[in-house]
Design a protein around this motif. Structure first.
Motif, PDB file in Angstrom:
ATOM      1  N   LYS A   1       7.095   5.395   5.049  1.00  0.00           N
ATOM      2  CA  LYS A   1       6.797   5.424   6.481  1.00  0.00           C
ATOM      3  C   LYS A   1       8.079   5.563   7.262  1.00  0.00           C
TER       4      LYS A   1
ATOM      5  N   PRO B   1      -7.950   6.811  -2.343  1.00  0.00           N
ATOM      6  CA  PRO B   1      -8.823   7.326  -1.272  1.00  0.00           C
ATOM      7  C   PRO B   1      -9.915   6.289  -0.993  1.00  0.00           C
TER       8      PRO B   1
ATOM      9  N   SER C   1      -8.463  -1.237  10.072  1.00  0.00           N
ATOM     10  CA  SER C   1      -7.364  -0.447   9.524  1.00  0.00           C
ATOM     11  C   SER C   1      -7.378  -0.385   8.006  1.00  0.00           C
TER      12      SER C   1
ATOM     13  N   ALA D   1       1.215   4.144  -2.956  1.00  0.00           N
ATOM     14  CA  ALA D   1       0.892   5.533  -2.627  1.00  0.00           C
ATOM     15  C   ALA D   1       2.110   6.443  -2.688  1.00  0.00           C
TER      16      ALA D   1
ATOM     17  N   ASP E   1       0.821  -1.207   0.000  1.00  0.00           N
ATOM     18  CA  ASP E   1       0.000   0.000   0.000  1.00  0.00           C
ATOM     19  C   ASP E   1       0.859   1.263   0.000  1.00  0.00           C
ATOM     20  N   ASN E   2       1.825   1.326   0.904  1.00  0.00           N
ATOM     21  CA  ASN E   2       2.682   2.510   0.981  1.00  0.00           C
ATOM     22  C   ASN E   2       3.449   2.745  -0.319  1.00  0.00           C
TER      23      ASN E   2
ATOM     24  N   PHE F   1       4.408   6.534  -0.562  1.00  0.00           N
ATOM     25  CA  PHE F   1       4.523   7.021   0.808  1.00  0.00           C
ATOM     26  C   PHE F   1       5.620   6.256   1.521  1.00  0.00           C
TER      27      PHE F   1
ATOM     28  N   TYR G   1      -9.866   2.370   6.954  1.00  0.00           N
ATOM     29  CA  TYR G   1      -9.530   3.751   7.297  1.00  0.00           C
ATOM     30  C   TYR G   1      -8.119   4.183   6.909  1.00  0.00           C
ATOM     31  N   LYS G   2      -7.190   3.235   6.751  1.00  0.00           N
ATOM     32  CA  LYS G   2      -5.794   3.635   6.614  1.00  0.00           C
ATOM     33  C   LYS G   2      -5.155   3.319   5.264  1.00  0.00           C
ATOM     34  N   THR G   3      -5.905   2.719   4.330  1.00  0.00           N
ATOM     35  CA  THR G   3      -5.343   2.443   3.012  1.00  0.00           C
ATOM     36  C   THR G   3      -4.985   3.753   2.322  1.00  0.00           C
ATOM     37  N   ARG G   4      -3.772   3.823   1.771  1.00  0.00           N
ATOM     38  CA  ARG G   4      -3.270   5.060   1.172  1.00  0.00           C
ATOM     39  C   ARG G   4      -3.213   5.022  -0.356  1.00  0.00           C
TER      40      ARG G   4
END
Length: 428
Positions: A315, A387, A378, A311, A307-308, A313, A381-384
């Motif tokens: 971490k 949206p 999670s 995205a 996922d990151n 992203f 609500y937290k998947t990046r």
């Protein structure tokens, strides 16, 4: 070289825009009907004997337990949601074998600690293991998960046994999905909801909704004017077109052939789907030789890293193996074009089955009394990568509001939803 879209198609991966929403909803509704009739179905549609009618006494306090993993919690819970005297400790049997008395004794001691501060006579217990519910709101344990080592408890009615150690009393036992549904009542305030859904999408997934008793054909003698919560075990829905990647991932799980929907939308599996996708893409020549060699040697892929990466992203404090494997910008671009559709598909499948439960409830005709959907977990609500929650809402708006004039709302997230829901079960 094939485009990512051509590669996905030839591997039977149905991208989000090509999923037939209406056909899938119809299939889901058919499986629900069969499950309620006791006919063969991929959905168990488990009656819980828990209703949602009645007003929650404001300010009332319930002594509550929450067990479902390797730890359990105890607290005093009041509505509006307030958690007092909460303690967290290892689940009996999580670290070593325990006797029957040791198992129930741990829970009894905690209830004795918090019960003096409760004003509600009945205890609430969120017990999220494989159980059959009873009309008395007890739970018969079918088997353990999470490695709990207390074999003598299997087959027992855990509420009855716990109350023996307490010298009597009353208890209401629900699982985490039912508790999540009940927690939606804590968000009502001055609003009116016509019905409720509880939805969990984290490592795994499940859905509960409210069904009219007259439709629960497999149970005899119910008041036809009443209703109860149904625990659908929705992750087991199997009328899905699986890709080659889903099938390859499934064969590496502990329960191949089980819970197909869960394995296409839940956080415990999306990383595995992504890894199988990337390995197949490497063999098909979609990456550089260096990236192909590296991905071929990767033994596992966590959903968080998948996922990151999709995205873009990073971490803090966590090295993502995909950042190193796809260090070349062209490889990274290709990997994201291949990976993001996995999350898009998950969001659409999530919306489809939530829409089906809303439709099946028969409620939501008036926009002043929508169906309340309380979502927890999670992955939701937290998947990046996309949206996620917004995509689900957009899909639901189309499938429910625009096409069927069924009104719903996603409730504010309820902290400690399992404990809040267990308290409400004790209060209603």
């Amino acid at each position: 070289m094939k485009t990512p879209e051509e590669f996905l198609e030839e591997n039977n991966f149905t991208v989000a825009e090509k999923i037939d929403r209406q056909a899938m909803i119809a299939t889901f509704l058919s499986e629900m009907e069969k499950g309620l009739k006791g006919e063969p179905s991929s959905l168990r549609m488990i009656p819980t004997y828990v209703g949602v009618n009645g007003k929650i006494p404001q300010g009332a306090k319930a002594a509550v337990l929450d067990a479902g993993g390797t730890h359990f919690r105890s607290a005093v819970v009041s509505i509006p949601p307030t958690i007092e005297d909460k303690q967290n400790q290892p689940m009996p049997g999580a670290k070593s074998d325990v006797t029957e008395d040791e198992f129930y004794g741990a829970f009894a001691e905690e209830l004795k600690r918090v019960a003096p501060k409760a004003t509600v006579k009945k205890y609430g217990w969120c017990f999220s293991y494989n159980c059959d519910a009873t009309p008395e709101l007890d739970a018969k344990l079918n088997c353990w998960t999470k490695g709990i080592r207390a074999p003598m408890i299997v087959g027992q009615y855990v509420g009855k046994e716990l109350l023996k150690r307490l010298g009597g009393g009353e208890i209401a036992i629900v699982n985490d999905t039912v508790a999540t549904l009940l927690a939606a009542k804590a968000t009502e305030g001055d609003k009116t909801y016509s019905s409720y859904l509880g939805f969990i999408l984290g490592t795994g997934t499940n859905t509960a909704y409210v069904e009219k008793n007259r439709n629960i054909v497999k149970l005899q003698g119910l008041d036809p004017s009443g209703s109860m919560i149904i625990n659908a075990e929705s992750g087991s829905f199997d009328k899905l077109a699986q890709s080659n990647f889903d099938k390859a991932m499934d064969q590496k799980t502990q329960d191949p052939g089980h819970n197909p929907l869960e394995k296409m939308i839940a956080g415990g599996y999306l990383g595995g789907v992504g890894l199988e996708l990337y390995k197949a893409a490497a063999k098909a020549g979609l990456f550089s030789a260096k990236a192909a060699s590296a991905i071929g040697g990767l033994g596992a892929l966590e959903t968080m890293d998948f996922d990151n990466f999709c995205a873009a992203f990073k971490k803090e404090g966590r090295d993502n193996p995909l950042d190193a494997i796809f260090a070349d910008p062209d490889d990274a671009k290709m990997a994201r074009r291949l990976g993001i559709p996995v999350f898009e598909r998950a969001a659409v499948l999530t919306a489809i089955h939530l829409a089906a439960f809303c439709i099946k409830s028969g409620e939501g005709a008036d926009d002043s009394a929508p169906i309340a959907i309380n979502a927890d977990g999670s992955t939701y609500y937290k998947t990046r990568a996309i949206p996620f929650a917004d995509t689900i809402k957009k899909e639901l708006d189309d499938m429910l509001v625009q096409r069927r004039n069924i009104h719903y709302c996603i409730t504010p997230q309820v902290d400690d939803a399992p404990m809040v829901g267990a308290a409400i079960a004790a209060m209603l």
